[in-house]
Each structure stands twice: as C-alpha cells, then as structure tokens.
Design a protein around this motif. Structure first.
Motif, PDB file in Angstrom:
ATOM      1  N   VAL A 135       0.967  -0.922  -0.188  1.00 59.29           N
ATOM      2  CA  VAL A 135       0.142  -0.148   0.225  1.00 59.29           C
ATOM      3  C   VAL A 135       0.838   1.080  -0.036  1.00 59.29           C
ATOM      4  CG1 VAL A 135      -2.083  -0.979   0.991  1.00 59.29           C
ATOM      5  CG2 VAL A 135       0.116   0.304   2.368  1.00 59.29           C
ATOM      6  N   GLU A 136       2.044   1.235  -0.220  1.00 60.75           N
ATOM      7  CA  GLU A 136       2.808   2.211  -0.228  1.00 60.75           C
ATOM      8  C   GLU A 136       2.535   2.685  -1.730  1.00 60.75           C
ATOM      9  OE1 GLU A 136       5.006   4.363   1.300  1.00 60.75           O
ATOM     10  OE2 GLU A 136       5.007   2.608   3.771  1.00 60.75           O
ATOM     11  N   SER A 137       3.518   4.322  -1.832  1.00 58.84           N
ATOM     12  CA  SER A 137       3.373   5.515  -2.787  1.00 58.84           C
ATOM     13  C   SER A 137       4.028   4.587  -3.983  1.00 58.84           C
ATOM     14  CB  SER A 137       3.773   6.711  -2.638  1.00 58.84           C
ATOM     15  OG  SER A 137       5.294   6.140  -2.168  1.00 58.84           O
ATOM     16  N   ARG A 138       4.995   4.167  -3.689  1.00 63.80           N
ATOM     17  CA  ARG A 138       5.727   3.071  -5.159  1.00 63.80           C
ATOM     18  C   ARG A 138       4.543   2.431  -5.763  1.00 63.80           C
ATOM     19  NH1 ARG A 138       8.937  -1.134  -2.376  1.00 63.80           N
ATOM     20  NH2 ARG A 138       9.594   0.411  -1.125  1.00 63.80           N
ATOM     21  N   LEU A 143      -1.335  -0.230  -8.718  1.00 63.80           N
ATOM     22  CA  LEU A 143      -2.296  -1.248  -8.688  1.00 63.80           C
ATOM     23  C   LEU A 143      -3.223  -0.122  -6.872  1.00 63.80           C
ATOM     24  CD1 LEU A 143      -0.571  -4.520  -7.046  1.00 63.80           C
ATOM     25  CD2 LEU A 143      -2.368  -4.240  -8.857  1.00 63.80           C
ATOM     26  N   TRP A 144      -2.609   0.583  -6.597  1.00 64.27           N
ATOM     27  CA  TRP A 144      -3.304   1.420  -5.748  1.00 64.27           C
ATOM     28  C   TRP A 144      -4.896   2.417  -6.096  1.00 64.27           C
ATOM     29  CZ3 TRP A 144      -4.590   1.421  -0.536  1.00 64.27           C
ATOM     30  CH2 TRP A 144      -5.336   2.363  -0.433  1.00 64.27           C
ATOM     31  N   VAL A 145      -4.648   2.904  -7.295  1.00 62.89           N
ATOM     32  CA  VAL A 145      -5.413   3.413  -8.314  1.00 62.89           C
ATOM     33  C   VAL A 145      -6.698   2.626  -8.691  1.00 62.89           C
ATOM     34  CG1 VAL A 145      -6.305   5.590  -9.710  1.00 62.89           C
ATOM     35  CG2 VAL A 145      -4.535   5.978  -7.994  1.00 62.89           C
ATOM     36  N   PRO A 146      -5.838   1.839  -9.679  1.00 65.00           N
ATOM     37  CA  PRO A 146      -6.444   1.220 -10.688  1.00 65.00           C
ATOM     38  C   PRO A 146      -7.074   0.005  -9.279  1.00 65.00           C
ATOM     39  CG  PRO A 146      -4.734   0.562 -11.081  1.00 65.00           C
ATOM     40  CD  PRO A 146      -4.511   1.388  -9.456  1.00 65.00           C
ATOM     41  N   ASP A 158     -10.213  11.711  -0.708  1.00 65.94           N
ATOM     42  CA  ASP A 158      -9.039  11.529  -1.673  1.00 65.94           C
ATOM     43  C   ASP A 158      -8.628  10.240  -2.138  1.00 65.94           C
ATOM     44  OD1 ASP A 158      -8.330  13.283  -3.511  1.00 65.94           O
ATOM     45  OD2 ASP A 158      -6.570  12.710  -2.408  1.00 65.94           O
ATOM     46  N   LEU A 159      -8.218   9.878  -3.291  1.00 65.35           N
ATOM     47  CA  LEU A 159      -7.240   8.138  -3.048  1.00 65.35           C
ATOM     48  C   LEU A 159      -6.107   8.444  -3.044  1.00 65.35           C
ATOM     49  CD1 LEU A 159      -8.948   6.344  -6.322  1.00 65.35           C
ATOM     50  CD2 LEU A 159      -9.805   6.266  -4.113  1.00 65.35           C
ATOM     51  N   ARG A 160      -5.510  10.043  -2.786  1.00 67.61           N
ATOM     52  CA  ARG A 160      -4.050  10.345  -3.355  1.00 67.61           C
ATOM     53  C   ARG A 160      -4.195   9.737  -1.252  1.00 67.61           C
ATOM     54  NH1 ARG A 160       1.281  11.090  -5.007  1.00 67.61           N
ATOM     55  NH2 ARG A 160       2.722  11.132  -3.038  1.00 67.61           N
ATOM     56  N   THR A 161      -5.007  10.699  -0.334  1.00 68.75           N
ATOM     57  CA  THR A 161      -5.190  11.021   0.999  1.00 68.75           C
ATOM     58  C   THR A 161      -4.986   9.643   1.436  1.00 68.75           C
ATOM     59  OG1 THR A 161      -5.862  13.551   0.498  1.00 68.75           O
ATOM     60  CG2 THR A 161      -6.115  11.722   2.313  1.00 68.75           C
ATOM     61  N   ARG A 162      -6.387   8.737   1.137  1.00 67.05           N
ATOM     62  CA  ARG A 162      -6.623   7.333   1.981  1.00 67.05           C
ATOM     63  C   ARG A 162      -5.541   6.699   1.229  1.00 67.05           C
ATOM     64  NH1 ARG A 162     -11.070   3.893  -1.165  1.00 67.05           N
ATOM     65  NH2 ARG A 162     -11.795   5.659  -0.810  1.00 67.05           N
ATOM     66  N   GLN A 163      -4.138   7.082   0.348  1.00 69.17           N
ATOM     67  CA  GLN A 163      -3.379   5.593   0.469  1.00 69.17           C
ATOM     68  C   GLN A 163      -2.646   6.001   0.937  1.00 69.17           C
ATOM     69  OE1 GLN A 163      -0.580   6.843  -0.979  1.00 69.17           O
ATOM     70  NE2 GLN A 163       0.714   5.316   0.246  1.00 69.17           N
ATOM     71  N   GLU A 164      -1.853   7.104   1.576  1.00 66.43           N
ATOM     72  CA  GLU A 164      -0.822   8.037   3.037  1.00 66.43           C
ATOM     73  C   GLU A 164      -1.110   8.086   4.120  1.00 66.43           C
ATOM     74  OE1 GLU A 164      -1.375  12.915   1.264  1.00 66.43           O
ATOM     75  OE2 GLU A 164      -0.042  11.624  -0.073  1.00 66.43           O
ATOM     76  N   GLU A 165      -2.659   7.820   4.293  1.00 68.55           N
ATOM     77  CA  GLU A 165      -3.896   7.319   5.502  1.00 68.55           C
ATOM     78  C   GLU A 165      -2.780   5.819   6.203  1.00 68.55           C
ATOM     79  OE1 GLU A 165      -7.331   9.147   5.893  1.00 68.55           O
ATOM     80  OE2 GLU A 165      -6.340  11.036   6.355  1.00 68.55           O
ATOM     81  N   ALA A 167      -1.258   3.999   4.474  1.00 67.78           N
ATOM     82  CA  ALA A 167       0.054   3.946   4.267  1.00 67.78           C
ATOM     83  C   ALA A 167       0.610   4.016   5.985  1.00 67.78           C
ATOM     84  CB  ALA A 167       1.261   4.414   3.096  1.00 67.78           C
ATOM     85  N   LEU A 168       0.660   4.666   6.389  1.00 66.48           N
ATOM     86  CA  LEU A 168       1.262   5.654   7.690  1.00 66.48           C
ATOM     87  C   LEU A 168       0.999   4.538   8.490  1.00 66.48           C
ATOM     88  CD1 LEU A 168       2.290   7.718   9.246  1.00 66.48           C
ATOM     89  CD2 LEU A 168       0.477   9.170   9.552  1.00 66.48           C
ATOM     90  N   ARG A 169      -0.665   4.144   8.630  1.00 67.51           N
ATOM     91  CA  ARG A 169      -1.044   3.215   9.592  1.00 67.51           C
ATOM     92  C   ARG A 169      -0.824   1.438   9.710  1.00 67.51           C
ATOM     93  NH1 ARG A 169      -3.656   7.469   8.992  1.00 67.51           N
ATOM     94  NH2 ARG A 169      -5.225   8.871  11.249  1.00 67.51           N
ATOM     95  N   MET A 170      -0.943   1.474   8.468  1.00 71.80           N
ATOM     96  CA  MET A 170       0.324  -0.321   8.148  1.00 71.80           C
ATOM     97  C   MET A 170       1.564  -0.505   8.517  1.00 71.80           C
ATOM     98  SD  MET A 170      -1.692  -2.234   7.112  1.00 71.80           S
ATOM     99  CE  MET A 170      -1.203  -3.446   5.557  1.00 71.80           C
ATOM    100  N   LYS A 171       2.554   0.958   8.810  1.00 68.56           N
ATOM    101  CA  LYS A 171       3.919   1.196   8.647  1.00 68.56           C
ATOM    102  C   LYS A 171       3.505   1.203  10.611  1.00 68.56           C
ATOM    103  CE  LYS A 171       7.488   4.062   8.376  1.00 68.56           C
ATOM    104  NZ  LYS A 171       8.546   5.522   7.895  1.00 68.56           N
ATOM    105  N   GLN A 172       2.750   2.609  10.974  1.00 70.71           N
ATOM    106  CA  GLN A 172       2.781   1.810  12.270  1.00 70.71           C
ATOM    107  C   GLN A 172       2.963   1.090  13.131  1.00 70.71           C
ATOM    108  OE1 GLN A 172       0.411   5.266  13.334  1.00 70.71           O
ATOM    109  NE2 GLN A 172       0.223   4.389  15.968  1.00 70.71           N
ATOM    110  N   LEU A 173       1.960   0.111  12.339  1.00 68.15           N
ATOM    111  CA  LEU A 173       1.511  -1.543  13.163  1.00 68.15           C
ATOM    112  C   LEU A 173       2.174  -1.781  12.786  1.00 68.15           C
ATOM    113  CD1 LEU A 173      -1.195  -1.172  14.406  1.00 68.15           C
ATOM    114  CD2 LEU A 173      -2.456  -2.512  12.449  1.00 68.15           C
TER     115      LEU A 173
END
Length: 229
Positions: A135-138, A143-146, A158-165, A167-173
């Motif tokens: 789920v990272e920005s790479r 993959l994320w958008v499609p 917003d899909l970019r905001t969703r991705q960032e949020e 990814a941040l929580r997945m990294k934290q967890l």
C-alpha cells in the motif's frame, strides 16, 4: 489429564536480583530509568511490557487478517477484469522484492511443490511487511488507484489521501508488532496511538469490523493498567 510436576518451585518465592541477572541489566535499562530505580519496580514494569506486547500481538493479528483478506479480494477482482484466468500473484505489477516474497510464500504453502497450490494458503504465508509495502506510494498508479484502494472503501474520499493514511498506519502497526514480537521495550510508545491506528484500518475496511476490533482487543485495558513511575 495433565498433572502439576512435584518440583514446581514456590510461586511466591523468588529473588528479584536473580531474575534481573538472567534478563540482564542491559535489557532492563529503560525500565530502571522509568521507575524509581529499584529492581522490583523495574521488573514490575517489565512484566507489564510483556503483557502489553501480548495485547499488541493480539491486536495486530486481528487487523492483519482483516486487511490482507480485503486487499486480496480487491486484487482478485482487479485480476479477473484485467487479466481473466490469471492469479493476481502473476498479473500484478510488483517489484522484484514483492515477487520474491510471493515465490517464497508459494513454496511454503505447497511444501516446495509437494502439495497443490491453494490460494488462501499462499495468502496466509505472506507477511504483514508484504502487505505494508503493497500500500506504499510506489504502487500508487500501478495498483492502488486501479485496485487496492477498494480494500478500504470507508477511507478518505481522495485516493491519494487514502493511500497516505493507510500506508502510515500500516507502517506504524508493523513497527509496534515487530517490537512486541522481538520482546523489545514498548512501554515508552504511545500505545493509544497504535490502538487508534489499528482501529482506523479496520474501520476503513468496514465500520462493523472496526467496532469489533475496538471492543474485543485487550490493549486498552493494558494501557489503563500501566504502572505509574
């Protein structure tokens, strides 16, 4: 029926200094610093850290299964539309590291080819780290958008905001899970923030799932019972 061995020591009789000797002063250093400096208080906080770590592992196991199954469903749907008849394992535009992770998971799931491949068995062999990087920005445009964003239908519009949020929580967890799994100190972490991150992820998959995670995990109780310095 199991029996209690006759040689079990008196559970109330133990020497704190002896316990400390085998845990090691290096491992207990942060516990001494965050208490009154006594061995017993350091051990008390260390014991709390063990219980909190168990609660973290419980919580992350709940959310990991939810997230990976939701992502898997999204990728299956994407593959069936864009690559009919192909598994997303083969069709997804993954980098070399992710492809290697999938190859390893397939080998483990099939016992190196001795058993037929079962999709769900492969999924269960993929690590939390695999899903975190998926789920990272790479993978935003590939993959994320499609596809992957549909795994979190209740996230930000917003899909970019969703991705960032996400990814941040997945990294934290992943970070707190790894520390807990390796018996590292987590008593200085904001575990309440970690708990909120886990509930966010589950809720973005489904509000009902988020409510279930919030009500069934034991981490909140551990946080409330943390020894005070």
């Amino acid at each position: 029926m199991s029996t209690v061995p006759n040689a079990v020591p008196n559970c109330g009789a133990w020497n704190a200094d002896e316990i400390c000797r085998f845990i090691t002063s290096e491992r207990l250093a942060s516990y001494f610093t965050d208490t009154d400096g006594s061995v017993r208080q350091a051990l008390h906080l260390y014991e709390w850290n063990m219980r909190a770590s168990a609660s973290v592992l419980e919580l992350t196991s709940m959310v990991e299964v939810i997230v990976r199954n939701s992502l898997d469903a999204s990728l299956i749907a994407w593959a069936s539309t864009h690559h009919p008849g192909a598994s997303w394992f083969d069709a997804a535009p993954l980098d070399a590291h992710a492809q290697s992770d999938i190859a390893k998971a397939r080998r483990r799931a099939t016992r190196h080819g001795r058993r037929p491949e079962v999709h769900g068995s492969v999924i269960s062999e993929l690590t939390l780290g695999f899903w975190r990087f998926l789920v990272e920005s790479r993978y935003l445009t590939r993959l994320w958008v499609p596809a992957s964003h549909t795994a979190f239908p209740h996230g930000a519009k917003d899909l970019r905001t969703r991705q960032e949020e996400v990814a941040l929580r997945m990294k934290q967890l992943t970070t707190v899970r790894n520390r807990a799994a390796h018996h590292e100190p987590i008593h200085r972490r904001d575990l309440g923030r970690d708990l909120r991150a886990a509930i966010d992820l589950a809720s973005w998959v489904s509000p009902d799932v988020g409510a279930w995670v919030a009500s069934k995990n034991s981490l909140r109780t551990r946080i409330e019972g943390k020894p005070q310095p």
